[in-house]
Design a protein around this motif. Structure first.
Motif, short mmCIF file in Angstrom:
data_model
loop_
_atom_site.label_atom_id
_atom_site.label_comp_id
_atom_site.label_asym_id
_atom_site.label_seq_id
_atom_site.Cartn_x
_atom_site.Cartn_y
_atom_site.Cartn_z
N ARG A 135 -8.77 4.81 -2.24
CA ARG A 135 -8.77 4.99 -4.01
C ARG A 135 -9.23 4.07 -4.86
N ALA B 43 -3.81 -0.20 -4.43
CA ALA B 43 -3.56 0.25 -3.44
C ALA B 43 -4.51 -0.49 -2.65
N PHE C 208 2.20 1.57 -3.50
CA PHE C 208 1.62 2.18 -4.23
C PHE C 208 0.91 3.57 -4.67
N GLU C 209 0.54 3.68 -2.39
CA GLU C 209 0.75 5.40 -3.03
C GLU C 209 1.76 6.19 -2.90
N ALA D 272 0.55 -0.85 0.20
CA ALA D 272 0.11 -0.25 0.17
C ALA D 272 0.84 1.02 -0.29
N TYR E 295 -5.57 -1.90 1.15
CA TYR E 295 -6.04 -1.74 2.46
C TYR E 295 -7.35 -2.64 2.92
#
Length: 262
Positions: A195, A179, A159-160, A156, A183
């Motif tokens: 997202r 992402a 990807f953020e 996550a 989560y």
């Protein structure tokens, strides 16, 4: 003589021991009165009340433990379902990537990526996304590998970072979607919805939109936003009736409308 005396004493003693003990009514009344006075003792009454209170507290604690154990079992089962669903989607994506592509597909994708304006299904227009170079592809692959290895928190975060650095990359919709999936496994449904919503609103032409609508509805349901989830599922079913996630969307919609979704 001594022997006769011994026998006499033994006979008289045995007779005395065998005689029934007679308790008078007066003695019984005294004993009952004494017990009643003991029971009326304030100290004993207080101790009795305290004991009853403690028993109630123990029972209440036991009930709470039973409820917590039940919720824990439900949560573990829910987490297992989430993990199994995510693994199935990753396996499906890997299978798609391993299928042989048409000879001219790469040229078509490259031309579409380089086009400044893309047409959507509704007939409108949207600014095109930039093609991914080697470095960008490497960053995305590293994040996706973390997801495959079940390092969900790290995935996550990766990807953020990718989305922050490459918001207009052709891989950005996929990064936002995965992402969201990470989560979901982490039970961070608010971040997951953010997202999935990003995919839906910011990248409406992405092939990830149907899945984002379905999974976004699942996240909203977990957040207690049932009506919003229902509308999102109805939107997915209407707009993408033949998509692979649509049967799952229909099943979830049925559960939500029946009040059975967890």
């Amino acid at each position: 003589m001594k022997r006769l005396l011994f026998l006499f004493v033994a006979f008289t003693t045995g007779t005395a021991l065998a005689a029934p003990v007679v308790v008078s009514e007066y003695d019984l009344e005294k004993r009952v009165s004494r017990l009643e006075r003991m029971m009326e003792n304030p100290v004993l009454l207080q101790l009795s009340d305290r004991l009853a209170e403690q028993q109630r507290e123990i029972q209440a604690l036991q009930d709470r433990v039973d409820r917590l154990e039940y919720r824990l079992r439900q949560q573990k089962a829910d987490e297992k379902r989430q993990l199994d669903a995510l693994k199935a989607r990753i396996d499906e994506l890997e299978a798609q990537l391993q299928r042989p592509a048409p000879a001219d597909s790469a040229a078509v994708e490259q031309a579409s990526a380089e086009a400044p304006v893309e047409r959507n299904e509704a007939g409108g227009s949207e600014k095109g996304l930039k093609p991914a170079d080697t470095a960008t592809q490497s960053e995305y692959s590293a994040a996706f590998t973390l997801l495959q290895k079940a390092h969900y928190a790290k995935a996550a975060k990766a990807f953020e970072a990718f989305l922050k650095k490459h918001p207009d990359s052709v891989l950005a919709p996929n990064a936002a979607y995965w992402a969201g999936e990470a989560y979901m496994v982490l039970l961070d449904y608010k971040s997951a919805w953010n997202r999935f919503e990003q995919v839906i609103k910011q990248y409406p032409d992405s092939s990830k939109v149907p899945a984002a609508l379905y999974r976004g509805a699942a996240a909203l349901a977990k957040l207690g936003r049932k009506q919003e989830a229902i509308k999102l599922l109805q939107r997915e079913i209407k707009a993408y009736p033949d998509d692979t996630v649509t049967p799952k969307a229909r099943a979830l919609l049925k559960q939500l409308q029946a009040g059975k979704a967890k």
